[in-house]
Design an enzyme around this catalytic site. Structure first.
Site, short mmCIF file in Angstrom:
data_model
loop_
_atom_site.label_atom_id
_atom_site.label_comp_id
_atom_site.label_asym_id
_atom_site.label_seq_id
_atom_site.Cartn_x
_atom_site.Cartn_y
_atom_site.Cartn_z
N ASP A 69 0.65 3.93 -5.56
CA ASP A 69 0.60 4.62 -4.28
C ASP A 69 -0.21 3.78 -3.30
O ASP A 69 -1.39 3.49 -3.53
CB ASP A 69 -0.02 6.01 -4.45
CG ASP A 69 -0.06 6.78 -3.15
OD1 ASP A 69 1.01 7.12 -2.64
OD2 ASP A 69 -1.17 7.02 -2.64
N THR A 102 3.72 5.23 2.20
CA THR A 102 2.46 4.56 2.53
C THR A 102 2.52 3.07 2.22
O THR A 102 1.85 2.27 2.88
CB THR A 102 1.30 5.20 1.75
OG1 THR A 102 1.62 5.20 0.35
CG2 THR A 102 1.09 6.64 2.20
N THR A 103 3.30 2.68 1.23
CA THR A 103 3.46 1.26 0.92
C THR A 103 4.39 0.59 1.91
O THR A 103 4.12 -0.50 2.41
CB THR A 103 3.98 1.09 -0.52
OG1 THR A 103 3.10 1.74 -1.44
CG2 THR A 103 4.09 -0.38 -0.88
N ASP A 398 2.95 13.76 -3.50
CA ASP A 398 3.87 13.06 -2.60
C ASP A 398 5.23 13.74 -2.56
O ASP A 398 5.84 13.88 -1.50
CB ASP A 398 4.04 11.60 -3.05
CG ASP A 398 2.79 10.78 -2.79
OD1 ASP A 398 1.88 11.29 -2.12
OD2 ASP A 398 2.73 9.62 -3.25
#
Length: 540
Positions: A69, A102-103, A398
Site C-alpha cells: 500500500d 495511493t501508489t 481500501d
C-alpha cells in the site's frame, strides 16, 4: 576566514558563514527537487498493479511491516527532503479522499517530473511546462468522464460493487480470497450506507484483527467486537436483550488525592472499615441494578472484592475497555457514557439483542451483536501472523473505501491501463491543436500517462513497450477506449495481452481516477515552480 591561536600558541582557522551553503537556487534547485520526488516514485513503481511486489519496512524499534500500500509505505519512511515530503502528502491525500490508488498517483507524479526534466534540458521554462501540464490534465479528466460507464449498483445482488472491490483486492495480500473478501467489504458498507443520500458512515464500521487461523477465517459480525472478556469466569457468557451501563468511573471507593495515613488499632476498627467499604460497593451495584441494566462495561478496572459482589448480584461486567471502544459502543447502542454513579439512570442504558463471549484460539473476545439503536458492523480479520493481519486490515479498508466511492458516484472506468491509454490518445490529439511551446508539455503529459500501463506490464513480467504499443494500436484500430493489458491472464494470446477490459471485468471508480490525475498535476506544478530553497535560520 580568520586565524586565531589557542592557549598553547597553536594556530587554527575559523570559517565564517559556512552554513550559507544551505541555499540552493535556479536550475540546480529545480533538478534537485525533481530528483528527490522521482526517487520516491521509483520506490513505489514496483508495487503497482496486481503483480506488484511488497515492501518490508523495519522501524527503528525493530517492528516489521510488509505491505504494498503506497500510503502505508511512505507514511513509515523517515524522509528529510521537503519535496520528497510533498510526495508523501500527495499519497496521503489520495488515501484520505479516495482510499485507493495511493501508489498510482505517486508513480504518475514521478513520470510527469521525468518528462518535465527532459523538457527543462531543452530550455523550456518551468512555468510553461506547468501550464501545459495543467491544460493536458483538464483534457484527460474530461476524457475519463466521456468514457466512463454508469453502473447499476443494485443489479444482480450488487455485482458491480463486488467486481470493483475484487479489482482493488487483486493487488493485495487477500488476492487468493478476493471473492469472499469482496463480499465482506460490500456487505459491511451496505449495512451502514444510506443509498438515497449516497452516504456511508465509516464510523459504524470497525476492522479488528486477531492472530490465529487463516485469512479465509475472516468474518463479518453484525455489531461490535471487543478484545475483552467477562470479568469473572462464573458470570454468564451470553446475555440476551442486553441493557448496557457504560461507565467511565472506577468500581472502587474514592481515594484521597492528598497524603493520608490510616491507623487501625483494634479488630472492631478493622471490621467497621470493612463494612463501610462493603456498603460503598453495594450502593454502587444497587445504583446500576435499579436502572434495569444486565451488563456493565467499565473503562477502568475493579478489584476482586467488587467483582465478587457483581457476581453475587447477577450483574455481568467487563473491565478495562479502551476509551475509543467505549465511545463506539455508546454510539451504536444508543447509550450514554456515565462519568459518575450519581448520574446512572435507565434512559442512559445502551441496548443490544445479544452480547456473548466467544473463544478464538487461546483467547476470548466479546461480541455485541445487533445493537438496537443503529446499524454497526465489525470485520474480524484473521491471519497466521501479526504482519498478515495488519496487511489484511489495510486491504479490506481500501476495498470498503472503493465501494463507498461507487455508492457516491456510480460511474466507473476500466482498469488494466485502458483509461490511461485512452486519456493519452486524447491528449495527443489535443496537442495537435496547441500552438507554441505548450504543445511540448502537452505531449509530455501524454507520454507520462503511458508510464502507468508500462509499469503494470513490467511488474507482470511482460515486455512493457510491446504490450503497451499493441494495446494502444488496438484502441485506435477498433476505436475502443476499453482495451488494456490483461496482467491477470495466465496464458498470453497470440496477439499479446491486449484485451477488452469489459470482458475481463476490471473496474475502477471514476472519481478515484480523476483524483489521481488532478492531484498529480497540482503537485508537479508546485514542484516545478520552486526555484529557490532557503533553509530557515541558516541564510541571511
Amino acid at each position: 576566514m580568520s586565524m586565531v591561536y589557542d592557549e598553547y600558541g597553536r594556530p587554527f582557522i575559523i570559517l565564517k558563514e559556512q552554513q550559507a551553503k544551505a541555499r540552493v537556487k535556479g536550475d540546480e534547485a529545480v533538478r534537485s527537487n525533481i530528483l528527490a520526488a522521482r526517487s520516491i516514485s521509483s520506490l513505489l513503481r514496483t508495487s503497482l498493479g496486481p503483480k506488484g511486489l511488497d515492501k518490508m519496512l523495519v522501524s527503528p524499534d525493530g517492528d516489521v511491516s510488509i505491505t504494498n500500500d503506497g500510503a502505508t509505505i511512505l507514511e513509515q519512511l523517515q524522509i528529510d527532503h521537503p519535496v520528497a515530503k510533498l510526495m508523501v502528502e500527495l499519497s496521503q491525500s489520495q488515501d484520505d479522499e479516495i482510499g485507493d490508488g495511493t501508489t498510482g498517483v505517486v508513480v504518475l507524479a514521478g513520470s510527469l517530473l521525468e518528462q518535465a526534466e527532459n523538457l527543462l534540458k531543452k530550455g523550456i521554462h518551468p512555468v510553461r511546462i506547468a501550464e501545459g501540464f495543467e491544460k493536458a490534465a483538464s483534457v484527460a479528466i474530461q476524457t475519463l468522464g466521456s468514457i466512463a460507464e454508469t453502473m447499476d449498483i443494485q443489479a444482480n445482488d450488487h455485482q458491480a460493487l463486488k467486481t470493483t472491490a475484487q479489482t482493488t483486492l487483486s493487488s493485495k495480500i487477500l488476492q487468493s480470497h478476493k471473492n469472499k473478501m469482496a463480499d465482506i467489504a460490500v456487505s459491511a458498507v451496505l449495512r451502514v450506507a444510506d443509498l438515497e443520500r449516497k452516504d456511508v458512515n465509516f464510523e459504524r464500521i470497525r476492522v479488528e484483527g486477531k492472530t490465529g487461523g487463516s485469512l479465509e477465517d475472516t468474518e463479518l459480525v453484525s455489531g461490535i467486537v471487543i478484545d475483552k472478556e467477562i470479568s469473572h469466569p462464573q458470570m454468564p457468557k451470553v446475555i440476551q436483550d442486553a441493557k448496557i451501563c457504560i461507565l467511565t468511573c472506577p468500581f472502587e471507593p474514592p481515594k484521597p488525592k492528598t497524603k493520608h495515613k490510616l491507623d487501625i488499632t483494634s479488630p472492631e476498627a478493622y471490621e467497621e472499615l470493612y463494612n463501610h467499604e462493603q456498603s460503598y460497593f453495594r450502593n454502587m451495584v444497587k445504583a446500576v441494578k435499579d436502572t434495569g441494566a444486565n451488563l456493565v462495561i467499565c473503562q477502568w478496572g475493579f478489584d476482586d472484592e467488587a467483582n465478587h459482589l457483581l457476581l453475587q448480584n447477577d450483574l455481568p461486567a467487563v473491565r478495562w475497555v479502551g476509551g475509543v471502544e467505549i465511545e463506539h459502543i455508546a454510539m451504536v447502542t444508543g447509550g450514554r457514557i456515565v462519568p459518575r454513579f450519581e448520574q446512572v439512570s435507565a434512559e442512559k442504558l445502551g441496548t443490544a439483542k445479544t452480547v456473548r463471549e466467544v473463544q478464538m484460539g487461546n483467547e476470548r473476545m466479546l461480541l455485541i451483536e445487533h445493537p438496537m439503536h443503529t446499524s454497526a458492523v465489525t470485520v474480524l480479520c484473521r491471519g497466521g501472523s501479526h504482519m498478515v493481519v495488519e496487511e489484511g486490515k489495510r486491504s479490506l479498508h481500501d476495498a470498503m473505501c472503493v465501494v463507498r466511492n461507487l455508492i457516491r458516484d456510480n460511474r466507473v472506468v476500466y482498469g488494466g491501463g485502458s483509461a490511461e491509454l485512452a486519456c493519452a490518445l486524447a491528449v495527443e490529439q489535443y496537442a495537435d491543436t496547441v500552438t507554441g511551446v505548450d504543445q511540448y508539455a502537452v505531449r509530455a503529459f501524454a507520454d507520462a500517462l503511458e508510464d502507468l500501463p508500462l509499469a503494470l506490464a513490467e511488474n507482470a513480467g511482460y515486455r512493457p513497450i510491446e504490450e503497451v504499443a499493441a494495446a494502444k494500436a488496438k484502441q485506435v484500430a477498433e476505436n475502443n477506449p476499453y482495451i488494456g493489458i490483461g496482467v491477470s491472464s495466465v496464458d498470453a494470446p497470440r496477439n499479446g495481452h491486449a484485451m477488452d477490459m469489459r470482458e475481463v471485468g476490471v473496474f475502477e471508480t471514476l472519481i478515484g481516477k480523476q483524483q489521481q490525475i488532478q492531484l498529480a498535476a497540482q503537485v508537479v506544478k508546485m514542484i516545478l515552480k520552486i526555484d529557490d530553497v532557503i533553509a530557515q535560520g541558516q541564510y541571511q
